[in-house]
Write a protein that holds these residues in place. Structure first.
Motif, PDB file in Angstrom:
ATOM      1  N   GLY A 176       0.839  -1.187   0.000  1.00 51.65           N
ATOM      2  CA  GLY A 176       0.000   0.000   0.000  1.00 51.65           C
ATOM      3  C   GLY A 176       0.879   1.245   0.000  1.00 51.65           C
ATOM      4  O   GLY A 176       2.086   1.174   0.240  1.00 51.65           O
ATOM      5  N   THR A 177       0.265   2.390  -0.251  1.00 45.87           N
ATOM      6  CA  THR A 177       1.040   3.632  -0.324  1.00 45.87           C
ATOM      7  C   THR A 177       1.645   4.030   1.023  1.00 45.87           C
ATOM      8  O   THR A 177       2.596   4.815   1.076  1.00 45.87           O
ATOM      9  CB  THR A 177       0.162   4.790  -0.837  1.00 45.87           C
ATOM     10  OG1 THR A 177      -1.020   4.886  -0.014  1.00 45.87           O
ATOM     11  CG2 THR A 177      -0.243   4.556  -2.279  1.00 45.87           C
ATOM     12  N   GLU A 188      -0.142  -4.733  -6.834  1.00 44.46           N
ATOM     13  CA  GLU A 188      -1.578  -4.876  -6.595  1.00 44.46           C
ATOM     14  C   GLU A 188      -2.013  -4.028  -5.406  1.00 44.46           C
ATOM     15  O   GLU A 188      -3.088  -3.418  -5.419  1.00 44.46           O
ATOM     16  CB  GLU A 188      -1.917  -6.341  -6.340  1.00 44.46           C
ATOM     17  CG  GLU A 188      -3.396  -6.626  -6.157  1.00 44.46           C
ATOM     18  CD  GLU A 188      -3.692  -8.096  -5.916  1.00 44.46           C
ATOM     19  OE1 GLU A 188      -4.830  -8.409  -5.521  1.00 44.46           O
ATOM     20  OE2 GLU A 188      -2.781  -8.925  -6.099  1.00 44.46           O
ATOM     21  N   LEU A 233      -0.964  -1.255  -4.552  1.00 47.91           N
ATOM     22  CA  LEU A 233      -0.973   0.171  -4.923  1.00 47.91           C
ATOM     23  C   LEU A 233      -2.090   0.508  -5.894  1.00 47.91           C
ATOM     24  O   LEU A 233      -2.246   1.666  -6.290  1.00 47.91           O
ATOM     25  CB  LEU A 233       0.377   0.552  -5.550  1.00 47.91           C
ATOM     26  CG  LEU A 233       1.605   0.420  -4.651  1.00 47.91           C
ATOM     27  CD1 LEU A 233       2.877   0.681  -5.457  1.00 47.91           C
ATOM     28  CD2 LEU A 233       1.521   1.375  -3.473  1.00 47.91           C
ATOM     29  N   GLY A 234      -2.858  -0.506  -6.293  1.00 46.56           N
ATOM     30  CA  GLY A 234      -3.923  -0.279  -7.262  1.00 46.56           C
ATOM     31  C   GLY A 234      -3.463  -0.450  -8.688  1.00 46.56           C
ATOM     32  O   GLY A 234      -4.033   0.143  -9.611  1.00 46.56           O
ATOM     33  N   ASP A 266      -1.638   2.039 -12.680  1.00 46.02           N
ATOM     34  CA  ASP A 266      -2.224   3.386 -12.582  1.00 46.02           C
ATOM     35  C   ASP A 266      -2.006   3.962 -11.188  1.00 46.02           C
ATOM     36  O   ASP A 266      -1.730   5.165 -11.039  1.00 46.02           O
ATOM     37  CB  ASP A 266      -3.726   3.333 -12.892  1.00 46.02           C
ATOM     38  CG  ASP A 266      -4.000   3.042 -14.358  1.00 46.02           C
ATOM     39  OD1 ASP A 266      -3.086   3.273 -15.187  1.00 46.02           O
ATOM     40  OD2 ASP A 266      -5.120   2.594 -14.671  1.00 46.02           O
ATOM     41  N   GLY A 267      -2.119   3.112 -10.173  1.00 45.28           N
ATOM     42  CA  GLY A 267      -1.893   3.562  -8.812  1.00 45.28           C
ATOM     43  C   GLY A 267      -0.436   3.954  -8.586  1.00 45.28           C
ATOM     44  O   GLY A 267      -0.139   4.962  -7.933  1.00 45.28           O
ATOM     45  N   LYS A 294       0.637   7.362  -9.847  1.00 48.17           N
ATOM     46  CA  LYS A 294       0.210   8.507  -9.044  1.00 48.17           C
ATOM     47  C   LYS A 294       1.164   8.790  -7.880  1.00 48.17           C
ATOM     48  O   LYS A 294       1.047   9.831  -7.221  1.00 48.17           O
ATOM     49  CB  LYS A 294      -1.199   8.260  -8.502  1.00 48.17           C
ATOM     50  CG  LYS A 294      -2.263   8.170  -9.585  1.00 48.17           C
ATOM     51  CD  LYS A 294      -3.618   7.803  -8.987  1.00 48.17           C
ATOM     52  CE  LYS A 294      -4.673   7.638 -10.092  1.00 48.17           C
ATOM     53  NZ  LYS A 294      -5.991   7.214  -9.539  1.00 48.17           N
TER      54      LYS A 294
END
Length: 291
Positions: free
Chosen positions: A178-179, A234, A236-237, A240-241, A244
């Motif tokens: 995750g971010t 995954e 991070l989305g 595309d994620g 960003k």
């Protein structure tokens, strides 16, 4: 008559001696004849055990033991860095195997040992030679030393197929959950060694281990390729994620869409599949940028 009595006494003594001897031998042999029950606290060790044909002896594994798929059906004793001794002991293993890189706390290992369970910790070096040695060490420990030879031979054959990157592209590995959790790999990590063996160059070689990712450091490193675990991207989305994340778009990798992923254990495990992992990594880091 006297001679017969002496003979009878001698024969009885002989039979009694043989009976006691056999009972003693049985008492000594029986525990050894019990099936070995193994708990593995390291994904690479678990994979080697299966490749050696010892999967039927595995009764529990840690969560990093993801390959082969049959390991998914075994009881999990937790992540190797947060394992509790009670969970391992409850499975009643006769042998616990791990490596010094797994990160299991020393006090947990001591608790398991104090329960009368044998624990063996292997030394694992992140190199081709280190992988071969680990395969042989596990085979020796499990008393099947001859089974290591075909595994090592297969590893050599896979390594011979690796076509290293010729242009030494700069590769930045980002460990992401995750971010909120994003780290970059410096010197000495498994992925650093893999990038080198595949013919690439670590984009952040100026520190050891891992450091938090910052936009400034990302732009300064300016990697040609950004590498993540499949699960990391995954989290991070997807691509595309990741795009960003501040700084990514300013790198050559971001501009050219050079974002690649690999299975986490395959990329960092230095397992018997090391040759196949290097084949995949070398191929991915040499792919031409998008037009």
């Amino acid at each position: 008559m006297k001679k017969l009595s002496v003979f009878t006494l001698w024969l009885s003594s002989l039979l009694l001696g043989l009976l006691v001897s056999n009972q003693s031998a049985y008492a000594t042999r029986s525990p050894k004849d019990e099936p070995i029950r193994i708990v593995s606290l390291d994904g690479t060790v678990s994979e080697i055990l299966c490749d050696l044909g010892l999967q039927s002896h595995l009764i529990g594994v840690d969560v990093t033991s993801t390959y082969p798929e049959l390991l998914q059906k075994l009881p999990k004793v937790g992540h190797n860095r947060t394992i509790s001794a009670e969970g391992v002991i409850s499975l009643k293993p006769t042998l616990v195997l791990t490596s010094q890189n797994a990160g299991t706390k020393p006090e947990v290992i001591e608790q398991i040992k104090s329960a009368g369970i044998k624990v063996i910790t292997f030394q694992q070096e992140y190199s081709v030679a280190g992988t071969k040695k680990l395969i042989q060490d596990v085979a020796n420990t499990c008393q099947v030393p001859s089974r290591a030879k075909p595994l090592i031979k297969k590893l050599d054959a896979d390594l011979a197929q690796v076509k290293k990157a010729m242009t030494s592209p700069k590769v930045l590995f980002i460990y992401a959950r995750g971010t909120g959790t994003m780290m970059v790999s410096g010197r000495g990590t498994q992925v650093d060694k893999m990038i080198e063996l595949a013919g690439g160059a670590n984009a952040t070689p100026n520190f050891e281990n891992y450091k938090p990712l910052t936009a400034e450091a990302l732009v300064t490193a300016n990697p040609d390729v950004i590498l993540l675990f499949d699960s990391g991207l995954e989290s991070l989305g997807g691509a595309d994620g990741l795009a960003k994340v501040q700084g990514v778009a300013q790198t050559n990798a971001g501009k050219n869409g050079r974002i690649i992923t690999m299975d986490g254990h395959l990329l960092s495990g230095f397992s018997p599949r090391l040759g196949k992992a290097l084949q995949e990594l070398a191929q991915k880091i040499t792919q031409k940028p998008k037009a």
